[in-house]
Design a protein around this motif. Structure first.
Motif, PDB file in Angstrom:
ATOM      1  N   ALA A   2      -0.352  -8.290  -4.223  1.00  0.00           N
ATOM      2  CA  ALA A   2      -1.531  -7.614  -4.769  1.00  0.00           C
ATOM      3  C   ALA A   2      -1.709  -6.241  -4.116  1.00  0.00           C
ATOM      4  CB  ALA A   2      -2.776  -8.472  -4.557  1.00  0.00           C
ATOM      5  N   TRP A   3      -1.429  -6.159  -2.831  1.00  0.00           N
ATOM      6  CA  TRP A   3      -1.512  -4.843  -2.167  1.00  0.00           C
ATOM      7  C   TRP A   3      -0.514  -3.866  -2.788  1.00  0.00           C
ATOM      8  CZ3 TRP A   3       2.581  -2.442   0.292  1.00  0.00           C
ATOM      9  CH2 TRP A   3       2.287  -1.179   0.819  1.00  0.00           C
ATOM     10  N   ALA A   4       0.724  -4.331  -2.968  1.00  0.00           N
ATOM     11  CA  ALA A   4       1.739  -3.459  -3.545  1.00  0.00           C
ATOM     12  C   ALA A   4       1.327  -2.995  -4.940  1.00  0.00           C
ATOM     13  CB  ALA A   4       3.090  -4.191  -3.602  1.00  0.00           C
ATOM     14  N   ALA A   5       0.800  -3.925  -5.731  1.00  0.00           N
ATOM     15  CA  ALA A   5       0.357  -3.564  -7.081  1.00  0.00           C
ATOM     16  C   ALA A   5      -0.769  -2.543  -7.035  1.00  0.00           C
ATOM     17  CB  ALA A   5      -0.089  -4.817  -7.826  1.00  0.00           C
ATOM     18  N   SER A   6      -1.648  -2.669  -6.050  1.00  0.00           N
ATOM     19  CA  SER A   6      -2.818  -1.782  -5.959  1.00  0.00           C
ATOM     20  C   SER A   6      -2.451  -0.343  -5.619  1.00  0.00           C
ATOM     21  CB  SER A   6      -3.804  -2.319  -4.917  1.00  0.00           C
ATOM     22  OG  SER A   6      -3.286  -2.165  -3.592  1.00  0.00           O
ATOM     23  N   THR A   7      -1.242  -0.111  -5.106  1.00  0.00           N
ATOM     24  CA  THR A   7      -0.835   1.259  -4.782  1.00  0.00           C
ATOM     25  C   THR A   7      -0.645   2.102  -6.042  1.00  0.00           C
ATOM     26  OG1 THR A   7       1.553   0.785  -4.823  1.00  0.00           O
ATOM     27  CG2 THR A   7       0.374   0.413  -2.726  1.00  0.00           C
ATOM     28  N   GLY A   8      -0.454   1.444  -7.178  1.00  0.00           N
ATOM     29  CA  GLY A   8      -0.222   2.162  -8.427  1.00  0.00           C
ATOM     30  C   GLY A   8       1.197   2.661  -8.592  1.00  0.00           C
ATOM     31  N   ARG A   9       2.078   2.361  -7.657  1.00  0.00           N
ATOM     32  CA  ARG A   9       3.460   2.835  -7.708  1.00  0.00           C
ATOM     33  C   ARG A   9       4.411   1.794  -8.302  1.00  0.00           C
ATOM     34  NH1 ARG A   9       5.224   6.636  -4.230  1.00  0.00           N
ATOM     35  NH2 ARG A   9       7.177   6.375  -5.397  1.00  0.00           N
ATOM     36  N   PHE A  10       3.987   0.551  -8.340  1.00  0.00           N
ATOM     37  CA  PHE A  10       4.883  -0.515  -8.783  1.00  0.00           C
ATOM     38  C   PHE A  10       4.531  -0.954 -10.203  1.00  0.00           C
ATOM     39  CE2 PHE A  10       5.037  -0.715  -4.156  1.00  0.00           C
ATOM     40  CZ  PHE A  10       6.404  -0.760  -3.936  1.00  0.00           C
ATOM     41  N   TYR A  11       5.540  -0.895 -11.073  1.00  0.00           N
ATOM     42  CA  TYR A  11       5.353  -1.193 -12.482  1.00  0.00           C
ATOM     43  C   TYR A  11       6.026  -2.500 -12.893  1.00  0.00           C
ATOM     44  CZ  TYR A  11       3.737   3.619 -13.034  1.00  0.00           C
ATOM     45  OH  TYR A  11       3.026   4.795 -12.926  1.00  0.00           O
ATOM     46  N   PHE A  12       6.884  -3.023 -12.051  1.00  0.00           N
ATOM     47  CA  PHE A  12       7.722  -4.175 -12.400  1.00  0.00           C
ATOM     48  C   PHE A  12       7.813  -5.096 -11.198  1.00  0.00           C
ATOM     49  CE2 PHE A  12      11.875  -6.249 -12.244  1.00  0.00           C
ATOM     50  CZ  PHE A  12      12.101  -6.690 -13.548  1.00  0.00           C
TER      51      PHE A  12
END
Length: 388
Positions: free
Chosen positions: A164-174
């Motif tokens: 969830a943290w990684a997703a929240s950065t806005g850099r990860f699409y997949f």
């Protein structure tokens, strides 16, 4: 830095992202002609994206230039029809080296997938992983990224909170998830869905047994090995979680997986050879073995049952050989251009001969199947020397 789609914040599409295998010739070199045909096969079967240069692609056995060329080949063939993602740095000596490769290969795909186990050693905890990823984000500008819980060289799965943290950065699409467990998948999806709606993060399950459950809890689709066997079934499954046949199809796919996973990716190459006209080498760099008779019989049985299930769902089973024909036929034009001047110097006669070749190519393309190794013979056999 010039990066493909770096300005584009649109999410990747829901659906099926096959883990593209790398066809190889008998000598172990990459067969790019078959790779192009497979790319077309996935797309025409309904897949919405492709994951090139992944474990199925034998990425650890490819050198850096081959990883780039495989990704470039798939993306150029796919064009803008579907999204193409590709793994980033592997076995790098530093974070800087990994970032440099990510920046390089980003020019060849729509998103670069960070291999989770490459961001920290097996004995290091999640705080180290997070710190390394934060640094990687700084080094890769606005490159669109993804995450892949690759099981080799060691299997590192992200906790729901870290994902969830990684997703929240806005850099990860997949994100290709390989935890293969119901409760962690549910928790991951719950936390990701709680994020701001503007986050363009997509969750693709690699595990068939938990696929339907993940789709029903908000998963974006499938990205796994069995799409190399029957992509149309995984395409159907990814978009029919609420269908009255979905549980039955889920059960069948789960049983199929036992045959699929045995001696993979060699099993995929043997299975694809069962399509008439698509026979070729089953060479793998990651394993040096030949499937025994029992395994081949199971794959043949799977091929028949797959066709029956597809028929019951009104799905067309496409033969990748039909796309190999088109690829080869286009290459004929360049072959003709090269050999015609050698036949005669008279321009008028050259043009007439070219016309004959064009007709021949058209006939070949309309044939149901054609083998590459006999193509040049077929062309030569149709040349009427009297034209000269």
């Amino acid at each position: 830095m010039d990066v493909i789609n770096s300005h584009d914040t649109l999410p990747l599409p829901d659906g099926c992202f096959p883990t593209v295998i790398t066809p190889m010739k008998e000598d172990g070199t990459i067969d790019y002609c078959r790779l192009k045909a497979l790319t077309e096969w996935y797309i025409r079967s309904g897949c919405t994206g492709l994951f090139a240069n992944c474990l199925s692609s034998e990425m650890f056995q490819l050198n850096q230039q081959e990883r780039i060329e495989v990704t470039r080949t798939v993306k150029r063939k796919a064009g803008s029809r579907v999204a193409v993602v590709s793994s980033g740095g592997l076995n790098c000596n530093s974070l800087e080296e990994q970032a440099a490769f990510i920046n390089l290969i980003s020019k060849e795909c729509d998103a670069v997938v960070v291999v989770v186990n490459q961001m920290a050693a097996e004995h290091e905890d999640e705080s180290v992983w997070k710190r390394n990823v934060e640094n990687l984000l700084q080094m890769t500008g606005n490159v669109r990224l993804g995450l892949y819980e690759c099981p080799k060289p060691y299997h590192r799965c992200l906790s729901p909170e870290l994902l969830a943290w990684a997703a929240s950065t806005g850099r990860f699409y997949f994100h290709k998830d390989t935890c293969c467990q119901t409760e962690p998948i549910k928790k991951k999806l719950e936390l990701v869905q709680a994020l701001d709606r503007s986050v363009s993060f997509r969750f693709y399950n690699a595990n068939v047994a938990t696929l339907l459950m993940s789709l029903q809890h908000g998963g974006s689709g499938f990205s796994g090995i069995s799409a190399n066997f029957y992509p149309q079934l995984l395409v159907w499954m990814s978009s029919h979680a609420g269908h009255d046949q979905s549980h039955y199809v889920q059960d069948m796919l789960s049983i199929f997986e036992n045959v699929v996973a045995d001696m993979y990716p060699a099993s995929a190459k043997v299975f694809q050879n069962l399509f008439e006209g698509f026979e070729g080498a089953t060479t793998c760099r990651c394993m040096h073995t030949t499937l025994n008779e029992e395994r081949c019989l199971k794959l043949a049985a799977l091929h028949r049952i797959m066709a029956k299930l597809s028929h019951d769902l009104n799905l067309e089973v496409l033969n990748p050989a039909m796309f190999l024909n088109l690829t080869v036929a286009r290459q004929c034009v360049s072959v003709v251009t090269e050999i015609v001047p050698e036949i005669h110097t008279d321009k008028n006669k050259q043009n007439r001969l070219k016309g004959m070749f064009v007709i021949t190519i058209d006939v070949i393309v309309q044939c149901k199947y054609v083998r590459r190794r006999s193509l040049r013979y077929q062309l030569d056999a149709r040349v009427d020397k009297k034209f000269l």
